[in-house]
Design a protein around this motif. Structure first.
Motif, mmCIF file in Angstrom:
data_model
loop_
_atom_site.group_PDB
_atom_site.id
_atom_site.type_symbol
_atom_site.label_atom_id
_atom_site.label_comp_id
_atom_site.label_asym_id
_atom_site.label_seq_id
_atom_site.Cartn_x
_atom_site.Cartn_y
_atom_site.Cartn_z
ATOM 1 N N ARG A 1 3.528 -2.394 -9.329
ATOM 2 C CA ARG A 1 4.457 -1.345 -8.912
ATOM 3 C C ARG A 1 5.631 -1.290 -9.894
ATOM 4 O O ARG A 1 6.165 -2.328 -10.293
ATOM 5 C CB ARG A 1 4.991 -1.617 -7.504
ATOM 6 C CG ARG A 1 3.949 -1.489 -6.410
ATOM 7 C CD ARG A 1 3.565 -0.036 -6.191
ATOM 8 N NE ARG A 1 2.644 0.138 -5.078
ATOM 9 C CZ ARG A 1 1.334 0.337 -5.205
ATOM 10 N NH1 ARG A 1 0.795 0.383 -6.430
ATOM 11 N NH2 ARG A 1 0.568 0.507 -4.142
ATOM 12 N N ASP B 1 0.868 -1.181 0.000
ATOM 13 C CA ASP B 1 0.000 0.000 0.000
ATOM 14 C C ASP B 1 0.902 1.226 0.000
ATOM 15 O O ASP B 1 1.860 1.280 0.779
ATOM 16 C CB ASP B 1 -0.886 0.049 1.250
ATOM 17 C CG ASP B 1 -1.952 -1.035 1.244
ATOM 18 O OD1 ASP B 1 -2.746 -1.062 0.290
ATOM 19 O OD2 ASP B 1 -1.975 -1.841 2.186
ATOM 20 N N ARG B 2 0.615 2.196 -0.840
ATOM 21 C CA ARG B 2 1.387 3.427 -0.775
ATOM 22 C C ARG B 2 1.182 4.069 0.602
ATOM 23 O O ARG B 2 0.075 4.084 1.137
ATOM 24 C CB ARG B 2 0.979 4.388 -1.885
ATOM 25 C CG ARG B 2 1.601 4.045 -3.234
ATOM 26 C CD ARG B 2 1.311 5.124 -4.253
ATOM 27 N NE ARG B 2 2.154 5.009 -5.431
ATOM 28 C CZ ARG B 2 1.811 4.374 -6.539
ATOM 29 N NH1 ARG B 2 0.631 3.780 -6.622
ATOM 30 N NH2 ARG B 2 2.640 4.339 -7.572
ATOM 31 N N TRP C 1 8.176 7.587 -5.480
ATOM 32 C CA TRP C 1 6.879 7.747 -6.138
ATOM 33 C C TRP C 1 6.072 6.453 -6.062
ATOM 34 O O TRP C 1 4.840 6.487 -5.856
ATOM 35 C CB TRP C 1 7.073 8.145 -7.601
ATOM 36 C CG TRP C 1 5.786 8.182 -8.367
ATOM 37 C CD1 TRP C 1 4.887 9.212 -8.419
ATOM 38 C CD2 TRP C 1 5.236 7.131 -9.182
ATOM 39 N NE1 TRP C 1 3.814 8.858 -9.208
ATOM 40 C CE2 TRP C 1 4.004 7.589 -9.684
ATOM 41 C CE3 TRP C 1 5.674 5.849 -9.520
ATOM 42 C CZ2 TRP C 1 3.211 6.818 -10.524
ATOM 43 C CZ3 TRP C 1 4.872 5.076 -10.349
ATOM 44 C CH2 TRP C 1 3.657 5.561 -10.837
ATOM 45 N N SER C 2 6.732 5.316 -6.194
ATOM 46 C CA SER C 2 6.037 4.031 -6.148
ATOM 47 C C SER C 2 5.606 3.643 -4.742
ATOM 48 O O SER C 2 4.789 2.737 -4.583
ATOM 49 C CB SER C 2 6.949 2.924 -6.711
ATOM 50 O OG SER C 2 7.108 3.061 -8.107
ATOM 51 N N ARG C 3 6.150 4.327 -3.729
ATOM 52 C CA ARG C 3 5.913 3.926 -2.347
ATOM 53 C C ARG C 3 5.046 4.899 -1.549
ATOM 54 O O ARG C 3 4.493 4.518 -0.521
ATOM 55 C CB ARG C 3 7.252 3.760 -1.638
ATOM 56 C CG ARG C 3 8.053 2.535 -2.084
ATOM 57 C CD ARG C 3 9.473 2.574 -1.526
ATOM 58 N NE ARG C 3 10.127 1.273 -1.583
ATOM 59 C CZ ARG C 3 10.878 0.855 -2.585
ATOM 60 N NH1 ARG C 3 11.077 1.655 -3.631
ATOM 61 N NH2 ARG C 3 11.438 -0.347 -2.552
ATOM 62 N N LEU C 4 4.971 6.153 -1.987
ATOM 63 C CA LEU C 4 4.292 7.180 -1.192
ATOM 64 C C LEU C 4 3.038 7.682 -1.903
ATOM 65 O O LEU C 4 3.033 7.866 -3.122
ATOM 66 C CB LEU C 4 5.243 8.343 -0.920
ATOM 67 C CG LEU C 4 6.538 7.976 -0.176
ATOM 68 C CD1 LEU C 4 7.373 9.225 0.075
ATOM 69 C CD2 LEU C 4 6.245 7.243 1.127
ATOM 70 N N ARG C 5 2.019 7.951 -1.121
ATOM 71 C CA ARG C 5 0.729 8.335 -1.678
ATOM 72 C C ARG C 5 0.757 9.722 -2.310
ATOM 73 O O ARG C 5 0.086 9.982 -3.293
ATOM 74 C CB ARG C 5 -0.336 8.272 -0.579
ATOM 75 C CG ARG C 5 -1.747 8.098 -1.100
ATOM 76 C CD ARG C 5 -2.737 7.915 0.029
ATOM 77 N NE ARG C 5 -2.392 6.833 0.915
ATOM 78 C CZ ARG C 5 -2.656 5.552 0.693
ATOM 79 N NH1 ARG C 5 -3.259 5.196 -0.430
ATOM 80 N NH2 ARG C 5 -2.326 4.622 1.564
ATOM 81 N N ALA C 6 1.510 10.623 -1.731
ATOM 82 C CA ALA C 6 1.552 11.999 -2.243
ATOM 83 C C ALA C 6 3.004 12.464 -2.238
ATOM 84 O O ALA C 6 3.414 13.270 -1.402
ATOM 85 C CB ALA C 6 0.683 12.918 -1.398
ATOM 86 N N ASP D 1 1.358 6.996 3.688
ATOM 87 C CA ASP D 1 1.187 8.423 3.973
ATOM 88 C C ASP D 1 2.357 8.905 4.822
ATOM 89 O O ASP D 1 2.198 9.280 5.974
ATOM 90 C CB ASP D 1 -0.136 8.657 4.703
ATOM 91 C CG ASP D 1 -1.341 8.427 3.814
ATOM 92 O OD1 ASP D 1 -1.321 8.897 2.656
ATOM 93 O OD2 ASP D 1 -2.285 7.749 4.267
ATOM 94 N N GLN E 1 -0.790 1.918 -14.414
ATOM 95 C CA GLN E 1 0.325 2.413 -13.611
ATOM 96 C C GLN E 1 1.414 3.024 -14.488
ATOM 97 O O GLN E 1 2.060 4.000 -14.102
ATOM 98 C CB GLN E 1 0.909 1.277 -12.771
ATOM 99 C CG GLN E 1 0.211 1.053 -11.454
ATOM 100 C CD GLN E 1 0.313 2.254 -10.527
ATOM 101 O OE1 GLN E 1 1.396 2.654 -10.117
ATOM 102 N NE2 GLN E 1 -0.831 2.847 -10.205
#
Length: 365
Positions: A272, A21-22, A50-55, A24, A342
């Motif tokens: 991903r 899950d990305r 970018w692939s790991r974080l929601r924003a 926060d 993606q």
């Protein structure tokens, strides 16, 4: 002892690596959680986050570098890593012996007759002025003292002997610049502690905990493959009361933090896109939890890869705003659609929303 199959290990890795899950998290917190990101290709950490974080805002990571909260330096396995400044200061002394031994493994003949303590002292005197220098400049300057030695070997050994960091613009988003070095203590304005005395290894204990938090469950061989340090079995033994143990399908003993996430193996895993040299793959000796042995060399060669159902299933590249995916196996219709979606999101990220073109090639026959 509970046996964790490959799929269970895969889902645990994805969860720890923020790929299930990305997250926060801020860029700073993500770099810290991951124990650094491999970064010899300067732009790749931006894709990894970018692939790991929601924003994720790439400007935020650039700011962390320019404001000296994050640094680029040779550390684990003597490869360039992006680390928080606190981790760089704490971990660099523990890697000191490994770094010099790895340079000697390449340049022992070229450094024959060079006293390493003298070389460290000469390099320290050279760099005391705080002027950023390329490794080749450092080597040539030291060559005046050791004219019979290869300047490249002198420069590489100097970087191994003294804690140094690469300065921006190297590593900034969309910036180009050669690697220029200054002393880590000069850049951060704080002293770097010397290696700890024999018999004490608080940093080793910390490295074990941090590795398992980001990569576990894992064998001690995996831990060694991540950091390049051979002397951590004693740290593992010292922490045995904090750890739980499993076995994998090969019979290897795995260690883990008791309260770390180990998701249900049937947890769905989203597509991903990973950057070159991502530690989700390179951070293990046995990489079978995430990549087939037939494709193992792709990550070592610097190929960017795509995870489908949690495993390496394709490589990818980008040119003229188009992300192109080359499958390594047949995709179902739904998998192809998810990869395309993606890929389009990645194309938008890499082009500042000027392009969302993505193309998935034909499956291999």
């Amino acid at each position: 002892m509970t046996v964790l199959d490959t799929r269970a290990l895969n889902r645990a890795t994805l969860a720890r690596q923020l790929l299930l899950d990305r997250a926060d998290l801020s860029a700073m917190d993500a770099v810290a959680h991951l124990g650094g990101l491999q970064a010899q290709e300067p732009q790749e950490p931006f894709i990894g986050l970018w692939s790991r974080l929601r924003a994720f805002d790439p400007a935020a990571l650039s700011t962390l570098l320019t404001e000296r909260h994050v640094v680029r330096m040779h550390l684990m396995r003597r490869t360039v890593h992006l680390l928080t400044a606190d981790d760089a200061v704490a971990w660099r002394p523990r890697h000191d012996a490994m770094l010099r031994q790895r340079v000697l493994g390449v340049y022992r003949g070229e450094l024959d007759g060079v006293d390493l303590d003298d070389l460290a002292a000469a390099a320290l005197a050279l760099l005391a002025d705080g002027v950023p220098r390329a490794m080749s400049e450092i080597g040539r300057a030291l060559g005046g003292r050791w004219p019979a030695s290869d300047p490249r070997a002198l420069g590489e050994m100097a970087v191994a002997l003294l804690p140094m960091t690469q300065l921006p613009p190297r590593g900034l988003w969309r910036a180009k610049g050669g690697a220029r070095y200054v002393l880590l203590s000069t850049w951060l304005g704080r002293e770097i502690p010397p290696p700890t005395a024999a018999g004490t290894d608080s940093v080793g204990h910390l490295l074990v905990r941090r590795y398992l938090a980001a990569f576990g469950p894992a064998a001690t061989a995996d831990l060694r493959a991540w950091c390049g340090l051979a002397g951590l079995p004693a740290a593992v033994t010292a922490l045995r009361d904090e750890l739980v143990t499993f076995r994998d399908e090969r019979g290897r003993k795995l260690i883990d933090l008791a309260d770390a996430p180990r998701p249900d193996p049937e947890t769905p895993a989203p597509v991903r896109f990973l950057p070159a040299f991502d530690n989700a793959i390179l951070g293990y000796d046995d990489r079978s939890r995430i990549i087939d042995d037939a494709h193992r060399l792709l990550s070592v060669a610097g190929e960017r890869v795509v995870l489908v159902d949690g495993r390496v299933a394709a490589t990818w590249s980008v040119e003229s705003g188009t992300v192109t995916v080359s499958p390594l196996r047949a995709f179902s219709r739904s998998e192809r659609a998810a990869v395309t979606e993606q890929g389009q999101a990645l194309a938008s990220f890499l082009s500042d929303n000027e392009s969302d073109r993505a193309r998935v090639g034909s499956s291999p026959r």
